[in-house]
Design an enzyme around this catalytic site. Sequence first.
Site, PDB file in Angstrom:
ATOM      1  N   HIS A  62       0.860  -1.187   0.000  1.00 27.92           N
ATOM      2  CA  HIS A  62       0.000   0.000   0.000  1.00 27.92           C
ATOM      3  C   HIS A  62       0.898   1.239   0.000  1.00 27.92           C
ATOM      4  O   HIS A  62       1.547   1.535   1.009  1.00 27.92           O
ATOM      5  CB  HIS A  62      -0.913   0.004   1.228  1.00 27.92           C
ATOM      6  CG  HIS A  62      -1.875  -1.146   1.254  1.00 27.92           C
ATOM      7  ND1 HIS A  62      -3.103  -1.105   0.629  1.00 27.92           N
ATOM      8  CD2 HIS A  62      -1.773  -2.391   1.793  1.00 27.92           C
ATOM      9  CE1 HIS A  62      -3.724  -2.276   0.797  1.00 27.92           C
ATOM     10  NE2 HIS A  62      -2.939  -3.072   1.493  1.00 27.92           N
ATOM     11  N   ARG A  64      -0.317   4.318  -0.761  1.00 25.66           N
ATOM     12  CA  ARG A  64      -1.178   5.382  -0.188  1.00 25.66           C
ATOM     13  C   ARG A  64      -1.382   6.622  -1.058  1.00 25.66           C
ATOM     14  O   ARG A  64      -2.276   7.416  -0.776  1.00 25.66           O
ATOM     15  CB  ARG A  64      -0.656   5.840   1.180  1.00 25.66           C
ATOM     16  CG  ARG A  64      -0.507   4.733   2.212  1.00 25.66           C
ATOM     17  CD  ARG A  64      -1.825   4.065   2.507  1.00 25.66           C
ATOM     18  NE  ARG A  64      -1.743   3.208   3.682  1.00 25.66           N
ATOM     19  CZ  ARG A  64      -2.541   2.179   3.899  1.00 25.66           C
ATOM     20  NH1 ARG A  64      -3.488   1.865   3.012  1.00 25.66           N
ATOM     21  NH2 ARG A  64      -2.425   1.454   4.980  1.00 25.66           N
ATOM     22  N   ASN A  94      -6.380   0.857  -3.003  1.00 23.59           N
ATOM     23  CA  ASN A  94      -7.241   1.573  -2.043  1.00 23.59           C
ATOM     24  C   ASN A  94      -6.671   2.941  -1.688  1.00 23.59           C
ATOM     25  O   ASN A  94      -6.393   3.258  -0.539  1.00 23.59           O
ATOM     26  CB  ASN A  94      -7.520   0.716  -0.796  1.00 23.59           C
ATOM     27  CG  ASN A  94      -6.274   0.308  -0.017  1.00 23.59           C
ATOM     28  OD1 ASN A  94      -5.158   0.352  -0.541  1.00 23.59           O
ATOM     29  ND2 ASN A  94      -6.458  -0.080   1.226  1.00 23.59           N
ATOM     30  N   HIS A 178      -8.902 -10.316  -1.178  1.00 29.44           N
ATOM     31  CA  HIS A 178      -8.839 -10.220   0.288  1.00 29.44           C
ATOM     32  C   HIS A 178     -10.071 -10.939   0.824  1.00 29.44           C
ATOM     33  O   HIS A 178     -11.185 -10.464   0.658  1.00 29.44           O
ATOM     34  CB  HIS A 178      -8.837  -8.748   0.711  1.00 29.44           C
ATOM     35  CG  HIS A 178      -8.844  -8.531   2.196  1.00 29.44           C
ATOM     36  ND1 HIS A 178      -8.049  -7.592   2.809  1.00 29.44           N
ATOM     37  CD2 HIS A 178      -9.543  -9.120   3.197  1.00 29.44           C
ATOM     38  CE1 HIS A 178      -8.260  -7.618   4.127  1.00 29.44           C
ATOM     39  NE2 HIS A 178      -9.177  -8.539   4.375  1.00 29.44           N
ATOM     40  N   HIS A 231      -2.809 -12.535   1.510  1.00 26.99           N
ATOM     41  CA  HIS A 231      -2.400 -12.668   2.921  1.00 26.99           C
ATOM     42  C   HIS A 231      -3.159 -13.737   3.707  1.00 26.99           C
ATOM     43  O   HIS A 231      -3.872 -13.433   4.662  1.00 26.99           O
ATOM     44  CB  HIS A 231      -2.495 -11.325   3.645  1.00 26.99           C
ATOM     45  CG  HIS A 231      -3.695 -10.472   3.307  1.00 26.99           C
ATOM     46  ND1 HIS A 231      -4.975 -10.957   3.302  1.00 26.99           N
ATOM     47  CD2 HIS A 231      -3.774  -9.158   2.943  1.00 26.99           C
ATOM     48  CE1 HIS A 231      -5.796  -9.983   2.972  1.00 26.99           C
ATOM     49  NE2 HIS A 231      -5.102  -8.892   2.736  1.00 26.99           N
ATOM     50  N   ASN A 277      -5.373  -6.700   9.296  1.00 27.09           N
ATOM     51  CA  ASN A 277      -6.424  -7.525   8.675  1.00 27.09           C
ATOM     52  C   ASN A 277      -5.835  -8.370   7.562  1.00 27.09           C
ATOM     53  O   ASN A 277      -5.216  -7.809   6.669  1.00 27.09           O
ATOM     54  CB  ASN A 277      -7.509  -6.639   8.035  1.00 27.09           C
ATOM     55  CG  ASN A 277      -8.225  -5.772   9.036  1.00 27.09           C
ATOM     56  OD1 ASN A 277      -8.200  -6.043  10.232  1.00 27.09           O
ATOM     57  ND2 ASN A 277      -8.852  -4.723   8.550  1.00 27.09           N
ATOM     58  N   ASP A 304       2.192  -6.842   2.529  1.00 22.61           N
ATOM     59  CA  ASP A 304       0.975  -6.085   2.862  1.00 22.61           C
ATOM     60  C   ASP A 304       1.383  -4.813   3.619  1.00 22.61           C
ATOM     61  O   ASP A 304       0.727  -4.400   4.574  1.00 22.61           O
ATOM     62  CB  ASP A 304      -0.025  -6.921   3.666  1.00 22.61           C
ATOM     63  CG  ASP A 304      -1.387  -6.237   3.799  1.00 22.61           C
ATOM     64  OD1 ASP A 304      -1.626  -5.218   3.122  1.00 22.61           O
ATOM     65  OD2 ASP A 304      -2.212  -6.725   4.596  1.00 22.61           O
ATOM     66  N   GLY A 323      -3.185  -2.599  10.047  1.00 21.24           N
ATOM     67  CA  GLY A 323      -2.062  -2.630   9.113  1.00 21.24           C
ATOM     68  C   GLY A 323      -0.742  -2.380   9.799  1.00 21.24           C
ATOM     69  O   GLY A 323      -0.690  -1.762  10.865  1.00 21.24           O
TER      70      GLY A 323
END
Length: 424
Positions: A62, A64, A94, A178, A231, A277, A304, A323
């Site tokens: 990620h 961001r 995301n 996911h 994951h 998660n 992740d 996270g």
Amino acid sequence: MRLLIRGGRAVDPARGVDDTLDILIDEGRIVQLGKHLETDGAQALDASGLAVAPGLVDMHVHLREPGFEAKETVSTGCAAAARGGVTTLVAMPNTRPVTDCPEIVTLVRDRAAPTGVNVLPAGAVTTGQGGRQLTDFAALKAAGVPALTDDGVPIQNLALLRQAMLWAKELGLPLLDHCEDRDMVQNFAVNEGRISAQLGLPGRPAIAEELQIMRDVMLAEETGAHVHICHISTGKGVDIVRQAKARGIHITCETCPQYFSLTEDEVLHQGTMARVNPPLRTPADMEAIRAGLVDGTIDAIVTDHAPHTAEEKSKPLPDAPSGMVGLETSLALALTGLYHGGLLPLSRVLALMSSSPAALLGLDKGTLDLGRDADLVLFDPNQEWTVDKNQFASKGRNTPFHGRTMRGKVKYTISRGNIIYMEG
Ligand code: DOR
Ligand code: ZN
């Protein structure tokens, strides 16, 4: 520029090479591999005592940006990748806006270009990750996405998911899923079980993940799509994938260092730093994840990498985001837990972190073969060091591994022949 990497232990899992070899790089490519190569004007880099391996391929990161630059930017995330030996990564969609159209794919790639890290943005499966309307897969593919995923927001609508698989198959793109039933996990913070009971909190049950893996297996079988489980964290989840593979279904899966290194107890000691998660699970699950890595059921180790701000992570456990960062600790955790732990030989650990994810994404990466991009990581497999989150290149300091001593230290990361990270 020509670069000669001398005297290292070259480990190329894709070709079964593990030998003391020199590697000559010219114009960003590997042009010669052999014993005692002549410098012949090339810049020499002494790799004696170091392992020389394909640059790591992390298919779950990620970054961001756009939208959450306080957590991380493409630039800081790529600096963290370089520091961790990662030369190719898949950036999760995301972001804000969500990476659901070619424009955002291009934006992320453009921002990554100057970093030297090969960033491949994944495309969202549904518009805005809203779970209602499929994105334009063909347009996303044309923009260069290697895969489709709504990671972070599990897909619940089965008609939509089935259609997504049919289209993904038509385009030859894997769907990275996911798996956690949203009604069962809501915004709960920890695994459902002993620790959730002790804390008096509702938990995320393992079955919430396993049911969706089972569902995905059946849909993958029926549609013929390549479905990749993100994951994986539970023992039964690994069993389901193992059985599906034995039946010839096109299922692959990944896990992260936290799932083979930590258990749910970590939440008691580390609070929100251990909130992730899917959640950290039981010791039996951790053992089953290790067994899945050993027997080849699990195809890849990914981070992740999920940076969050200190302020967000200082909230109470039920309210903090999930996270943990991972790019700067993943190789050391894999070496410490799996290689030094006696579970896997070095070449297998490296395969899980380079050639195997590259192959399942269809990337021309993850090998030291002649003519390929000179993407390399040079590391001391034995050196002990202690994780200091304040040294991270990532903006994210949210790691449960701060202060932990591990073995295996990245010394140089080379991308297309350029040194993009050097220790010290
Ligand atoms: O812990 C997580 N954090 N799991 C995810 O799936 C998403 C990620 C994030 O974006 O923060
Ligand atoms: Zn996820």
